[in-house]
Design a protein around this motif. Structure first.
Motif, short mmCIF file in Angstrom:
data_model
loop_
_atom_site.label_atom_id
_atom_site.label_comp_id
_atom_site.label_asym_id
_atom_site.label_seq_id
_atom_site.Cartn_x
_atom_site.Cartn_y
_atom_site.Cartn_z
N HIS A 78 0.81 -1.22 0.00
CA HIS A 78 0.00 0.00 0.00
C HIS A 78 0.83 1.26 0.00
CE1 HIS A 78 -3.60 -2.25 0.55
NE2 HIS A 78 -3.05 -2.92 1.55
N ILE A 79 1.91 1.23 0.79
CA ILE A 79 2.71 2.46 0.90
C ILE A 79 3.36 2.77 -0.43
CG2 ILE A 79 4.69 3.52 2.09
CD1 ILE A 79 3.90 1.83 4.52
N LYS A 121 2.78 6.01 -2.80
CA LYS A 121 3.93 6.85 -3.21
C LYS A 121 4.02 6.95 -4.72
CE LYS A 121 6.89 7.47 0.35
NZ LYS A 121 7.62 7.28 1.38
N GLU A 147 12.22 6.80 -0.30
CA GLU A 147 11.74 6.43 1.02
C GLU A 147 12.93 6.34 1.97
OE1 GLU A 147 8.05 3.81 2.11
OE2 GLU A 147 9.59 2.66 1.10
N GLN A 205 4.91 13.13 7.37
CA GLN A 205 5.76 12.33 8.26
C GLN A 205 5.71 12.81 9.70
OE1 GLN A 205 9.56 12.37 6.41
NE2 GLN A 205 9.20 10.42 5.41
#
Ligand SMILES: [Fe+2]
Ligand SMILES: [Fe+2]
Length: 291
Positions: free
Chosen positions: A51-52, A56, A98, A284
């Motif tokens: 998912h991340i 992104k 990342e 973040q």
């Protein structure tokens, strides 16, 4: 003795321990992108499992600096519109930053800026795969992250030397480690099994004469790094703008008008880079408790 020292750092950096490896999904997707039988659905399915990474990827695709005119809201659309190769480059970019964005925001902004310049220059030169060169621009200084994480004490010494003796970071690295971040970045890219199209521009970005197969893209990244540094996107106390290789410059064959227009185009896009970077930093930050 000096040779022993170099050999020691070479060995330590070759065996990178603390730096994360590229997620397995990247390796898998890279393989899928090269297989002519892979379908859009299969690729979308694999990406959406992470998912991340999927989020992104979509954010990258929609960020202004990649410059796609319409908003792309689904992975399948992204794959159909952009094709496997672009998606592969975007996935590599998404995974790598990342790693970068958490470690060093200044370096990350320099890298994003460099990617923008690469893409503008590559498009102007009519290069068929501008995204690939952008990716190379995005990760060209990954060796700095490796040195920072794997050799923190030496990294401190390098920074001290830059600050106290006012020398470029590249010279301090060579003095203290006997090698520099371009070489280290090249090893790392190889270790991640990235294609030579990315490995060579990373390895050669400070000395494009070293490039063999990827002379043009190495020259673009070399040029882009200098332009973006000249525009103030530098790193720590290392504020120098490195010399431009005449050979690389000739290879690019840009006219004064080209450069003028390139600079204008970059300036606009850099605002987007800043916005994109702030957006990610805000995400973040620890979530606010609204209760
Ligand atoms: Fe560099
Ligand atoms: Fe750089």
């Amino acid at each position: 003795m000096e040779t022993d020292k170099k050999a020691h750092f070479r060995k330590t950096l070759r065996e990178v321990k603390t730096l994360p490896t590229l997620p397995g999904i990247v390796v898998k997707l890279t393989r899928m992108a090269e297989d002519p039988d892979t379908t859009t659905e299969q690729m979308g399915k694999v990406i959406s499992k992470d998912h991340i990474l999927a989020a992104k990827l979509l954010r990258l695709v929609n960020s202004a600096f990649y410059g796609f005119p319409q908003r792309i809201s689904s992975l399948n659309n992204a794959i159909i519109l952009l094709g496997f190769n672009v998606i592969k480059s975007l996935i590599i970019s998404a995974s790598i930053f990342e790693i970068m964005e958490e470690k060093d925001i200044e370096l990350w902004e320099h890298s994003l800026g460099c990617a923008v310049v690469c893409s503008v220059v590559a498009k102007r030169l009519g290069i068929s795969d501008p995204e690939e060169i952008s990716t190379a621009g995005l990760i060209h200084d990954i060796g700095k992250v490796a040195i920072k994480m794997e050799l923190p004490e030496e990294y401190e010494q390098i920074n001290r030397m830059v600050q106290e003796q006012q020398v470029p970071m590249l010279d301090a690295e060579r003095e203290i480690l006997g090698l520099d971040h371009a070489e280290v970045g090249g090893w790392l890219a190889k270790r991640w099994n990235l294609p030579n199209k990315l490995v060579e521009p990373i390895t050669c970005h400070h000395d494009p004469r070293l490039a063999k197969d990827e002379q043009l893209s190495s020259a673009v990244v070399h040029f882009a790094n200098i332009v973006i540094r000249g525009m103030g996107y530098t790193h720590g106390d290392d504020i120098w703008v490195p010399p431009l290789s005449q050979r690389a410059y000739r290879l690019l064959g840009l006219t004064a008008v080209d450069i003028d227009e390139i600079l204008g185009e970059i300036e606009d896009k850099l605002w987007d880079v800043k916005g994109f970077s702030l957006e990610i930093q805000a995400e973040q930050a620890p979530p606010q408790d609204n209760n």
